[in-house]
Each structure stands twice: as structure tokens, then as C-alpha cells.
Scaffold this active site. Structure first.
Site, PDB file in Angstrom:
ATOM      1  N   ASP A   9       0.779  -1.243   0.000  1.00  0.00           N
ATOM      2  CA  ASP A   9       0.000   0.000   0.000  1.00  0.00           C
ATOM      3  C   ASP A   9       0.813   1.297   0.000  1.00  0.00           C
ATOM      4  OD1 ASP A   9      -1.973  -1.896   0.174  1.00  0.00           O
ATOM      5  OD2 ASP A   9      -2.760  -1.227   2.094  1.00  0.00           O
ATOM      6  N   LYS A 101      -7.015  -4.584  -3.333  1.00  0.00           N
ATOM      7  CA  LYS A 101      -7.753  -5.164  -2.205  1.00  0.00           C
ATOM      8  C   LYS A 101      -8.753  -4.147  -1.665  1.00  0.00           C
ATOM      9  CE  LYS A 101      -4.148  -3.990   1.166  1.00  0.00           C
ATOM     10  NZ  LYS A 101      -4.892  -3.047   2.001  1.00  0.00           N
ATOM     11  N   CYS A 143      -1.813  -2.466   7.642  1.00  0.00           N
ATOM     12  CA  CYS A 143      -1.743  -3.372   6.488  1.00  0.00           C
ATOM     13  C   CYS A 143      -0.434  -4.145   6.401  1.00  0.00           C
ATOM     14  CB  CYS A 143      -2.036  -2.597   5.209  1.00  0.00           C
ATOM     15  SG  CYS A 143      -3.727  -1.916   5.223  1.00  0.00           S
TER      16      CYS A 143
END
Length: 188
Positions: A9, A101, A143
Site C-alpha cells: 500500500d 484489495k 496493512c
């Protein structure tokens, strides 16, 4: 032993100036680019994830106008916006697999997403016989933590490259790294 790099990310909305920007996000992106310039050939797969939330949905309660910053968050990484794109300091040319995602639902681990051709991260690792993953990215306490725990659950030897992660806050980031070490990850 085969090895993959998992880049979690590294997106505009998670770096400085983004909707949920973390301090050190741009530097993390630049550091990952340097790692790729020097060591991309050391990896059998380089997999990068992005939050990619549906624009016309609360994404399973993940996005809220009144977020609690635990289970719900302000709008971020909305598909098709600049905030969902990779940070400009991240050179993506060596990435072999791109994972999206969080489409319509909350998702923290890249193992919950799919590549552009519909493969899962677990399938990519198995297909290439990968046994070790290095994990880098944003955010250490969310994450990155979830991805590393899932990698351990999938039987991977996991190394967290601690100079190439950035977290929301120091205390929860330190707690996440301690949890990962306790679970069997190597902090490098």
C-alpha cells in the site's frame, strides 16, 4: 531458497498530504525504489498491493463520514482517484504482480486481494515455489502487520525490512513489530 518482495500500500493517500497520510511515507517509497534499483534481481516475484475501494459504496462499513479510526476510516484510496495511485516516489517498473484489495469490503492484508488476472498472492507464491518474503510498505500498524501475519500463516519465512516501513503512530507500530517478531517474523 526462493524469495519475494511484498510492497504494501505505498499509495498517495497513505503518504504525506494524502487522506490518511503517514509521516515517512514518501521516504519509505523512495527507499523501496532504491532497494529495487539495487536488488530487484534478488527476488523471484515483486508483488505490490493497493487499497482500491469502490467509489459508490461504504465498502462494508470501512469508509464512513464519521470514522472511528479503528474499523472505519474517512474516504481513501477510491478506485480511479489520484489517492489510490502508487506514490510518485515509488518506481513500479520492477513490480511483477499488482494486487488490488478492499473492493466493496474492508481488507488490510494483501492476501485478501487479487492480481489483475484474478490470482491471489498465496497462489503466486505457491506457483513460483517461494518460501521467503520480505515485507515493506505502509502502514506498519495496519496493512503491513496484517500482510506479514498472513504470510506467516501461509508458511512463509517472513522478514520485515524495518527501515522500509512507515506506521500511523510510533507506539502501535512498535507493538505491531513486536507482535510480528513474537509470531516468528524476522525484523531486519
Amino acid at each position: 531458497m526462493t524469495r519475494a518482495l511484498l510492497i504494501v500500500d505505498v499509495q498517495n493517500d497513505f503518504t504525506e498530504g494524502g487522506a490518511l497520510g503517514v509521516t515517512g511515507g514518501d521516504a519509505t517509497a523512495a527507499g523501496i525504489t532504491r532497494l529495487l534499483e539495487e536488488h530487484a534481481g534478488d527476488y523471484d516475484a515483486i508483488i505490490a498491493s493497493r487499497d482500491w475501494h469502490d467509489p459508490d459504496s461504504d465498502n462494508g462499513g470501512h469508509i464512513s463520514d464519521a470514522p472511528d479510526f479503528v474499523d472505519s476510516w474517512p474516504a481513501h484510496c477510491i478506485a480511479g482517484t489520484d489517492g489510490a495511485e502508487y506514490d510518485t516516489n515509488l518506481d513500479t517498473s520492477a513490480i511483477t504482480h499488482h494486487v488490488k484489495k478492499g473492493q466493496g469490503k474492508p481488507a488490510y492484508s494483501m492476501f485478501e486481494g487479487v492480481t489483475d488476472d484474478g490470482s491471489t498472492v498465496a497462489a503466486v507464491l505457491i506457483e513460483r515455489g517461494i518460501e521467503t518474503v520480505d515485507v515493506v510498505g505502509i502502514a506498519t500498524d495496519h496493512c503491513v502487520r496484517a500482510t506479514a501475519l498472513d504470510a506467516l500463516e501461509h508458511g512463509q519465512h517472513v522478514r520485515i525490512l524495518t527501515a522500509l516501513v512507515a506506521g500511523v503512530a510510533p507506539e502501535p507500530s512498535e507493538a505491531a513489530l513486536a507482535e510480528l517478531a513474537h509470531a516468528g517474523a524476522e525484523l531486519a
